[in-house]
Every structure is written in C-alpha cells, then in structure tokens.
Motif scaffolding. Structure first.
Motif, PDB file in Angstrom:
ATOM      1  N   VAL A  15       0.833  -1.186   0.000  1.00  0.00           N
ATOM      2  CA  VAL A  15       0.000   0.000   0.000  1.00  0.00           C
ATOM      3  C   VAL A  15       0.878   1.250   0.000  1.00  0.00           C
ATOM      4  CG1 VAL A  15      -0.209   0.101   2.535  1.00  0.00           C
ATOM      5  CG2 VAL A  15      -1.955   1.169   1.107  1.00  0.00           C
ATOM      6  N   GLY A  16       0.533   2.175  -0.854  1.00  0.00           N
ATOM      7  CA  GLY A  16       1.219   3.464  -0.886  1.00  0.00           C
ATOM      8  C   GLY A  16       0.433   4.493  -0.094  1.00  0.00           C
ATOM      9  N   VAL A  17       1.131   5.294   0.681  1.00  0.00           N
ATOM     10  CA  VAL A  17       0.496   6.292   1.541  1.00  0.00           C
ATOM     11  C   VAL A  17       1.054   7.661   1.185  1.00  0.00           C
ATOM     12  CG1 VAL A  17       0.044   6.997   3.925  1.00  0.00           C
ATOM     13  CG2 VAL A  17       0.358   4.573   3.386  1.00  0.00           C
ATOM     14  N   ASP A  18       0.161   8.594   0.900  1.00  0.00           N
ATOM     15  CA  ASP A  18       0.593   9.958   0.596  1.00  0.00           C
ATOM     16  C   ASP A  18      -0.518  10.916   1.006  1.00  0.00           C
ATOM     17  OD1 ASP A  18       2.177  12.037  -0.259  1.00  0.00           O
ATOM     18  OD2 ASP A  18       2.353  11.349  -2.327  1.00  0.00           O
ATOM     19  N   GLU A  19      -0.204  12.202   0.982  1.00  0.00           N
ATOM     20  CA  GLU A  19      -1.194  13.200   1.363  1.00  0.00           C
ATOM     21  C   GLU A  19      -1.822  13.811   0.122  1.00  0.00           C
ATOM     22  OE1 GLU A  19       1.124  15.995   3.600  1.00  0.00           O
ATOM     23  OE2 GLU A  19       1.818  17.057   1.820  1.00  0.00           O
ATOM     24  N   TYR A  20      -3.023  14.333   0.287  1.00  0.00           N
ATOM     25  CA  TYR A  20      -3.670  15.112  -0.762  1.00  0.00           C
ATOM     26  C   TYR A  20      -4.308  16.332  -0.104  1.00  0.00           C
ATOM     27  CZ  TYR A  20      -8.254  13.411   0.846  1.00  0.00           C
ATOM     28  OH  TYR A  20      -9.367  13.136   1.596  1.00  0.00           O
ATOM     29  N   ALA A  21      -4.520  17.354  -0.879  1.00  0.00           N
ATOM     30  CA  ALA A  21      -5.048  18.610  -0.335  1.00  0.00           C
ATOM     31  C   ALA A  21      -6.455  18.854  -0.854  1.00  0.00           C
ATOM     32  CB  ALA A  21      -4.146  19.773  -0.708  1.00  0.00           C
ATOM     33  N   THR A  22      -7.388  19.103   0.065  1.00  0.00           N
ATOM     34  CA  THR A  22      -8.703  19.587  -0.336  1.00  0.00           C
ATOM     35  C   THR A  22      -8.700  21.111  -0.379  1.00  0.00           C
ATOM     36  OG1 THR A  22      -9.429  19.491   1.981  1.00  0.00           O
ATOM     37  CG2 THR A  22      -9.907  17.587   0.595  1.00  0.00           C
ATOM     38  N   ARG A  23      -7.780  21.711   0.391  1.00  0.00           N
ATOM     39  CA  ARG A  23      -7.555  23.149   0.331  1.00  0.00           C
ATOM     40  C   ARG A  23      -6.085  23.371   0.657  1.00  0.00           C
ATOM     41  NH1 ARG A  23     -11.009  27.942   3.355  1.00  0.00           N
ATOM     42  NH2 ARG A  23     -10.184  29.666   2.106  1.00  0.00           N
ATOM     43  N   LYS A  24      -5.301  23.626  -0.369  1.00  0.00           N
ATOM     44  CA  LYS A  24      -3.855  23.658  -0.214  1.00  0.00           C
ATOM     45  C   LYS A  24      -3.429  24.647   0.858  1.00  0.00           C
ATOM     46  CE  LYS A  24       0.371  23.550  -2.934  1.00  0.00           C
ATOM     47  NZ  LYS A  24       0.960  23.657  -4.280  1.00  0.00           N
ATOM     48  N   GLY A  25      -2.567  24.172   1.755  1.00  0.00           N
ATOM     49  CA  GLY A  25      -2.071  25.010   2.833  1.00  0.00           C
ATOM     50  C   GLY A  25      -2.970  25.023   4.049  1.00  0.00           C
ATOM     51  N   ARG A  26      -4.176  24.426   3.937  1.00  0.00           N
ATOM     52  CA  ARG A  26      -5.117  24.476   5.057  1.00  0.00           C
ATOM     53  C   ARG A  26      -5.633  23.112   5.477  1.00  0.00           C
ATOM     54  NH1 ARG A  26      -8.467  30.016   5.382  1.00  0.00           N
ATOM     55  NH2 ARG A  26      -6.842  31.415   4.632  1.00  0.00           N
ATOM     56  N   HIS A  27      -6.036  22.321   4.517  1.00  0.00           N
ATOM     57  CA  HIS A  27      -6.639  21.042   4.884  1.00  0.00           C
ATOM     58  C   HIS A  27      -6.103  19.928   3.998  1.00  0.00           C
ATOM     59  CE1 HIS A  27      -9.745  17.894   5.396  1.00  0.00           C
ATOM     60  NE2 HIS A  27      -9.804  18.387   6.619  1.00  0.00           N
ATOM     61  N   TYR A  28      -5.600  18.878   4.657  1.00  0.00           N
ATOM     62  CA  TYR A  28      -5.016  17.749   3.946  1.00  0.00           C
ATOM     63  C   TYR A  28      -5.646  16.444   4.422  1.00  0.00           C
ATOM     64  CZ  TYR A  28      -1.312  20.892   2.361  1.00  0.00           C
ATOM     65  OH  TYR A  28      -0.616  21.920   1.779  1.00  0.00           O
ATOM     66  N   GLU A  36       0.608  -2.340  -6.439  1.00  0.00           N
ATOM     67  CA  GLU A  36       0.733  -3.371  -7.466  1.00  0.00           C
ATOM     68  C   GLU A  36      -0.262  -3.172  -8.611  1.00  0.00           C
ATOM     69  OE1 GLU A  36       2.543  -7.193  -5.169  1.00  0.00           O
ATOM     70  OE2 GLU A  36       0.446  -6.726  -4.716  1.00  0.00           O
ATOM     71  N   THR A  37      -1.438  -2.633  -8.320  1.00  0.00           N
ATOM     72  CA  THR A  37      -2.414  -2.363  -9.383  1.00  0.00           C
ATOM     73  C   THR A  37      -2.413  -0.892  -9.793  1.00  0.00           C
ATOM     74  OG1 THR A  37      -4.218  -1.892  -7.819  1.00  0.00           O
ATOM     75  CG2 THR A  37      -3.897  -4.196  -8.506  1.00  0.00           C
ATOM     76  N   ARG A  38      -1.743  -0.058  -8.992  1.00  0.00           N
ATOM     77  CA  ARG A  38      -1.658   1.382  -9.218  1.00  0.00           C
ATOM     78  C   ARG A  38      -3.029   2.052  -9.163  1.00  0.00           C
ATOM     79  NH1 ARG A  38       3.066   2.171 -13.871  1.00  0.00           N
ATOM     80  NH2 ARG A  38       4.653   0.910 -12.812  1.00  0.00           N
ATOM     81  N   ARG A  39      -3.894   1.556  -8.320  1.00  0.00           N
ATOM     82  CA  ARG A  39      -5.232   2.120  -8.181  1.00  0.00           C
ATOM     83  C   ARG A  39      -5.458   2.613  -6.754  1.00  0.00           C
ATOM     84  NH1 ARG A  39      -9.407  -1.879 -11.465  1.00  0.00           N
ATOM     85  NH2 ARG A  39      -8.515  -1.540 -13.553  1.00  0.00           N
ATOM     86  N   PRO A  40      -6.161   3.738  -6.613  1.00  0.00           N
ATOM     87  CA  PRO A  40      -6.481   4.202  -5.261  1.00  0.00           C
ATOM     88  C   PRO A  40      -7.482   3.249  -4.601  1.00  0.00           C
ATOM     89  CG  PRO A  40      -7.589   5.557  -6.899  1.00  0.00           C
ATOM     90  CD  PRO A  40      -6.658   4.663  -7.648  1.00  0.00           C
ATOM     91  N   VAL A  41      -7.305   3.035  -3.292  1.00  0.00           N
ATOM     92  CA  VAL A  41      -8.200   2.126  -2.573  1.00  0.00           C
ATOM     93  C   VAL A  41      -9.010   2.843  -1.503  1.00  0.00           C
ATOM     94  CG1 VAL A  41      -6.840   0.062  -3.013  1.00  0.00           C
ATOM     95  CG2 VAL A  41      -6.324   1.447  -1.015  1.00  0.00           C
TER      96      VAL A  41
END
Length: 316
Positions: A15-28, A36-41
């Motif tokens: 499993v790959g773990v990373d952050e994403y922003a719903t509002r950059k600089g404020r909410h992540y 292995e499948t390169r798909r978000p789960v």
C-alpha cells in the motif's frame, strides 16, 4: 430500483500512503494506493497517525507500506501494521535529492563563474556628456524609445496645465499609467525592473557567444546558426540584440553565470539527455569545483541504484 452495493476492494499487499489537499495550505487528507495495481483504494479525511493506524489495523494483509518521510505516516504505519515493511517511494526520494542538490549547488555559487569567460580589460570610459542619460537601454531600442516618447507627451500636457484625467483622455492611456509617467522625473526612472533581469531562452548560450565574440566572431546570423545545433530554440533577433548591446555598451557585456537551479538540473538529468552545450558547461563546473564534481558522481550513482535495481536483488 435498489442501489447496487459497492464492490469489495481486496486488501492490497503493498500500500502506498501519501497526502492530498482539499484546500492547499489548510486542509489535507491521506490517499491510499494499491502499488501493485496502481489504483487508489481509500481516502482518509486527515493525515493523522491515528487514522492511518486504524485503517491498517483493519487490514492485516498489508505486508509493505510505501510512504514519504512524514513522521505521522511513519508512526501510523508502525502502530497499525507493526509487521509490515516500511519503504520510501522513489518519487519522494528523488524529490528530496533534487532539493538537496540545488541547495548544495547554491553553496558553491562562486564556482559557477567559471562558466562565464573573463571579460577583456575595459577601455577608459569617455568623458561624460553634458546631459548623460544614465539609461540601461540604448537609443533605438523599441521599448526605450516608446517610453521616452510617452513620457515627453505626458509631461508636455501637464506643463500646459492639463489634469491627469485630461492627459488620460487625450493620450488614450490608463489612469495609473499616466500617474506613473507623471511621477517619473525622467524616462530612465521607468526602466528599472523592466525586462532587464528577466530570464531569457538565450541565457544558457551567452557564455558561448561571449567566447566566440572574444575570438573575433561578431556576425549575429553566423552565431545564431552555431547555437541552434546546441539546443537554442529562440529567434535570431535575440542573438542580434545581445550582440548589439555588446557592440554599443561602453562597458564589456558578458553573460551572468547560470543559476543553481539550472546547474542542479544538469546534474539530475540523464547525461544522454543533455545537449552538447550543457555537457560542456557541466564539465567546466565539475573541473573547476571538486565538491560539485563529487555531488554529480553521488547523484548519478544514487540514480542508477534507484532505477536499475529491484529490492529483491539488492545484496544482503
């Protein structure tokens, strides 16, 4: 009609773990990827260690956690999947290396001056004229001449007693432009910051042009033809304007050394993707600076390890 149930997503082994922003600089939040499948789960609404730990604890089949170096992801992975192997993903490793390489080059900024040929000794400056312009732009430069003409027109109308609004209407200029021209005692005051310090597609080729100029080759068309095979994609007019400035300036005009970002880009790219000119520039830097030579070797060695080897094949 009944809603179809959501399909069950199998528990990823890696499993790959990373952050994403719903509002950059404020909410992540946290995004989880099946490597292995390169798909978000799944998506988690925050990037707290406790949220990741809870998600992993419900999925004991996770064997490998691929993450960046954020401490909250490390803590969450350790708490939620203590038996899983934690690895750093290649993108973050290379991104971190890129930032470190640029900082290292910046610390040796003086070494980059080796890429700028020494200017010939300046000739004694002529005695100043009665009314020196002090202008960074020569007469005949389109921007300079237009600015001088508009400045003269604005001040002529103001001296005749017209208001700024009247000048604006008569000259068809924006009010703030008229105000800026009226505040400038002379047109040269308006040149500061205008185009002089902007980067140009010609910047990387100016040291070559300086070398050829010092060799006595001053024909703009010929020099343009020489730098096109080296990767230059700009116009002949840019080359001609640069040589015109060298020809008419009372002081020697030479290129500025490349920025640390440009040089670190040469170091980080695959050698075969560099143009002949870039290869020569990087070779000159490495010859002049042992520290940047060592940096280049370390970066390329790490790149080979990162791209050409697989984890299972690494020696124990």
């Amino acid at each position: 009609m009944e809603d179809l149930p959501e399909p069950e997503i199998p528990v990823p082994r890696v499993v790959g773990v990373d952050e994403y922003a719903t509002r950059k600089g404020r909410h992540y939040g946290t995004v989880l990827i099946d490597i292995e499948t390169r798909r978000p789960v799944d998506l988690l609404p925050d990037r707290e260690a406790s949220s990741l730990a809870a998600w992993l604890a419900k999925r004991p089949g996770v064997e490998v956690v691929c993450r960046d170096r954020a401490p909250f992801f490390a803590e969450g992975a350790s708490a939620g999947a203590p038996l899983a192997v934690q690895v750093a993903d290649r993108w973050h490793l290379w991104h971190n290396l890129s930032e470190a390489a640029e900082r290292a080059v910046g610390q040796h900024r003086r070494c980059l001056r080796a890429l700028v040929p020494a200017a010939p000794e300046p000739e004694p400056e002529p005695a100043p004229e009665d009314e020196p312009s002090g202008s960074p732009w020569p007469t005949g430069h389109r921007f300079a001449d237009r600015t001088r003409s508009r400045h003269a027109a604005v001040h002529a109308l103001l001296e005749a007693g017209h208001s700024l609004r009247s000048v604006q209407r008569q000259l068809g200029m924006a009010w703030h432009t008229v105000k800026r021209f009226s505040d400038a005692a002379k047109p040269e005051d308006l040149f500061t910051g205008q185009w002089q310090n902007r980067t140009s597609v010609l910047d990387d080729y100016k040291p070559y042009l300086d070398d050829r100029w010092n060799d006595g080759i001053t024909n703009a068309w010929k020099l343009w033809e020489e730098i096109v095979p080296l990767g230059y994609k700009g116009s002949h007019q840019r080359v001609r304007a640069y040589l015109y400035k060298k020809r008419t300036s009372p002081r020697p005009v030479t290129a500025r050394p490349p920025s640390p970002r440009t040089v670190s880009g040469w170091i980080l790219r695959r050698p075969e993707t560099l143009t002949e000119h870039e290869q020569l520039q990087l070779k000159a830097v490495r010859t002049h600076c042992p520290e940047l030579d060592a940096l280049t070797l370390h970066v390329r060695s790490f790149a080979a390890m990162l791209t050409d080897r697989q984890g299972e094949r690494l020696p124990a």
